[in-house]
Design a protein around this motif. Sequence first.
Motif, PDB file in Angstrom:
ATOM      1  N   ASP A  21      44.467  48.760  47.140  1.00 52.50           N
ATOM      2  CA  ASP A  21      43.173  48.687  46.458  1.00 52.50           C
ATOM      3  C   ASP A  21      43.169  47.545  45.445  1.00 52.50           C
ATOM      4  O   ASP A  21      42.205  46.767  45.364  1.00 52.50           O
ATOM      5  N   LEU A  22      44.217  47.433  44.654  1.00 49.01           N
ATOM      6  CA  LEU A  22      44.303  46.361  43.666  1.00 49.01           C
ATOM      7  C   LEU A  22      44.381  44.992  44.348  1.00 49.01           C
ATOM      8  O   LEU A  22      43.758  44.026  43.893  1.00 49.01           O
ATOM      9  N   ALA A  23      45.138  44.912  45.432  1.00 47.96           N
ATOM     10  CA  ALA A  23      45.211  43.656  46.178  1.00 47.96           C
ATOM     11  C   ALA A  23      43.856  43.293  46.769  1.00 47.96           C
ATOM     12  O   ALA A  23      43.480  42.117  46.828  1.00 47.96           O
ATOM     13  N   TYR A  24      43.101  44.307  47.191  1.00 44.69           N
ATOM     14  CA  TYR A  24      41.782  44.062  47.777  1.00 44.69           C
ATOM     15  C   TYR A  24      40.778  43.607  46.720  1.00 44.69           C
ATOM     16  O   TYR A  24      39.853  42.839  47.024  1.00 44.69           O
ATOM     17  N   VAL A  25      40.928  44.069  45.490  1.00 45.83           N
ATOM     18  CA  VAL A  25      40.115  43.509  44.409  1.00 45.83           C
ATOM     19  C   VAL A  25      40.442  42.027  44.246  1.00 45.83           C
ATOM     20  O   VAL A  25      39.558  41.181  44.092  1.00 45.83           O
ATOM     21  N   ALA A  26      41.726  41.710  44.313  1.00 50.83           N
ATOM     22  CA  ALA A  26      42.160  40.325  44.123  1.00 50.83           C
ATOM     23  C   ALA A  26      41.564  39.378  45.164  1.00 50.83           C
ATOM     24  O   ALA A  26      41.213  38.240  44.844  1.00 50.83           O
ATOM     25  N   CYS A  27      41.449  39.829  46.399  1.00 57.39           N
ATOM     26  CA  CYS A  27      40.964  38.931  47.454  1.00 57.39           C
ATOM     27  C   CYS A  27      39.486  39.118  47.759  1.00 57.39           C
ATOM     28  O   CYS A  27      38.962  38.492  48.692  1.00 57.39           O
ATOM     29  N   GLY A  28      38.796  39.987  47.008  1.00 51.33           N
ATOM     30  CA  GLY A  28      37.365  40.118  47.160  1.00 51.33           C
ATOM     31  C   GLY A  28      36.892  41.140  48.166  1.00 51.33           C
ATOM     32  O   GLY A  28      35.686  41.266  48.407  1.00 51.33           O
ATOM     33  N   ARG A  29      37.795  41.899  48.752  1.00 47.28           N
ATOM     34  CA  ARG A  29      37.375  42.945  49.695  1.00 47.28           C
ATOM     35  C   ARG A  29      36.774  44.140  48.965  1.00 47.28           C
ATOM     36  O   ARG A  29      35.933  44.844  49.511  1.00 47.28           O
ATOM     37  N   LEU A  30      37.248  44.398  47.758  1.00 46.24           N
ATOM     38  CA  LEU A  30      36.641  45.360  46.850  1.00 46.24           C
ATOM     39  C   LEU A  30      36.159  44.605  45.614  1.00 46.24           C
ATOM     40  O   LEU A  30      36.769  43.599  45.216  1.00 46.24           O
ATOM     41  N   ASP A  31      35.090  45.092  45.006  1.00 44.26           N
ATOM     42  CA  ASP A  31      34.582  44.462  43.790  1.00 44.26           C
ATOM     43  C   ASP A  31      35.160  45.088  42.533  1.00 44.26           C
ATOM     44  O   ASP A  31      35.115  44.484  41.451  1.00 44.26           O
ATOM     45  N   GLY A  32      35.692  46.302  42.671  1.00 44.87           N
ATOM     46  CA  GLY A  32      36.292  46.981  41.532  1.00 44.87           C
ATOM     47  C   GLY A  32      37.149  48.138  41.999  1.00 44.87           C
ATOM     48  O   GLY A  32      37.066  48.575  43.155  1.00 44.87           O
ATOM     49  N   ARG A  70      40.642  34.608  45.229  1.00 46.25           N
ATOM     50  CA  ARG A  70      39.886  34.890  44.024  1.00 46.25           C
ATOM     51  C   ARG A  70      39.097  36.172  44.228  1.00 46.25           C
ATOM     52  O   ARG A  70      38.792  36.562  45.353  1.00 46.25           O
ATOM     53  N   VAL A  71      38.752  36.806  43.115  1.00 47.48           N
ATOM     54  CA  VAL A  71      37.901  37.991  43.189  1.00 47.48           C
ATOM     55  C   VAL A  71      36.524  37.595  43.713  1.00 47.48           C
ATOM     56  O   VAL A  71      36.164  36.413  43.748  1.00 47.48           O
ATOM     57  N   SER A  72      35.750  38.586  44.114  1.00 50.69           N
ATOM     58  CA  SER A  72      34.405  38.313  44.619  1.00 50.69           C
ATOM     59  C   SER A  72      33.504  37.810  43.492  1.00 50.69           C
ATOM     60  O   SER A  72      33.835  37.919  42.304  1.00 50.69           O
ATOM     61  N   ASP A  73      32.349  37.289  43.889  1.00 46.34           N
ATOM     62  CA  ASP A  73      31.373  36.838  42.878  1.00 46.34           C
ATOM     63  C   ASP A  73      30.284  37.881  42.651  1.00 46.34           C
ATOM     64  O   ASP A  73      29.200  37.553  42.155  1.00 46.34           O
ATOM     65  N   GLN A  74      30.605  39.127  43.004  1.00 44.28           N
ATOM     66  CA  GLN A  74      29.616  40.197  42.844  1.00 44.28           C
ATOM     67  C   GLN A  74      29.247  40.369  41.372  1.00 44.28           C
ATOM     68  O   GLN A  74      30.102  40.428  40.503  1.00 44.28           O
ATOM     69  N   ARG A  75      27.939  40.487  41.121  1.00 47.44           N
ATOM     70  CA  ARG A  75      27.450  40.625  39.761  1.00 47.44           C
ATOM     71  C   ARG A  75      26.718  41.943  39.520  1.00 47.44           C
ATOM     72  O   ARG A  75      26.662  42.424  38.397  1.00 47.44           O
ATOM     73  N   ARG A  76      26.135  42.518  40.555  1.00 46.02           N
ATOM     74  CA  ARG A  76      25.292  43.704  40.401  1.00 46.02           C
ATOM     75  C   ARG A  76      26.036  44.950  40.853  1.00 46.02           C
ATOM     76  O   ARG A  76      26.510  45.031  41.979  1.00 46.02           O
ATOM     77  N   TYR A  77      26.114  45.922  39.951  1.00 46.45           N
ATOM     78  CA  TYR A  77      26.916  47.114  40.242  1.00 46.45           C
ATOM     79  C   TYR A  77      26.352  47.900  41.424  1.00 46.45           C
ATOM     80  O   TYR A  77      27.122  48.457  42.211  1.00 46.45           O
TER      81      TYR A  77
END
Length: 264
Positions: A196-207, A148-155
């Motif tokens: 990069d897109l895969a890393y968004v998917a697994c939460g390593r990147l937030d966007g 799942r993507v990360s739970d990051q909320r704050r930019y």
Amino acid sequence: MHPMLFTAIKAARRAGDIITRASRDLERVQIARKGPNDYVTEVDQAVEEAIIEVLSEAYPDHAFLGEELGERLPEADKVGKGGVEYQWVIDPLDGTTNFIHGFPHYAVSIAALHRGQAMHAVIFDPSNNEIFAASRGSGAFLDDRRIRVSDQRRYHDALIGAHVPGSGGALTSTSPFTALLTECAAVRRTGSTVLDLAYVACGRLDGFCAVNLKPWDMAAGALIAQEAGALVGDLEGEQSWYKTGQIMAATPKIFPQMIMHLQD
């Protein structure tokens, strides 16, 4: 697992074997320049041919779109009355510049499109032996683990991947990307948009944000990110990204903040 996804994983692993063998003897790899900062090697071409061989053996009535070999249609006698329903979109080696420098951050990307919509996707990172995969409506996986993507909320706490003018360090005050790249915690330009897109998917990147991409840069990664809970759109949040080559993917809370910073 859907048979098409299973076959795509098989093709990606065969591709990874070719890439890994070549990476052990980079001095022998033949390199050509396609354009400024854009390279192609004999490995890219061999990998794409190997992928198509595996896929076409299983699905002789499918079409292919690859970065190196372009569009390939099935033989006329193998196409039914309804025409070609499926097209495989392939990036045999995303991150070629990294590869030729021995920098272990590159990947194989394969997506199966049904009448233009991505249905199955695989991204294989041979350096880390990681398989990112998804089928539409069935979630996204890293190897056998659901992601799942990360739970990051704050930019201002977000880690953003970027492939836009200025993300490499030459950012100007007049750039439309200034706020996007300066208001977050940090920016990474990794050299592989599919990872990069895969890393968004697994939460390593937030966007992630990119421009001037091709279908093979986005097709697989976008589906995997979406199935992991990411929002995916163009720079205005609309769904023209596949045609325009401008794409953003992020957590549901970070995505609208990225759009806001682009409009600053």
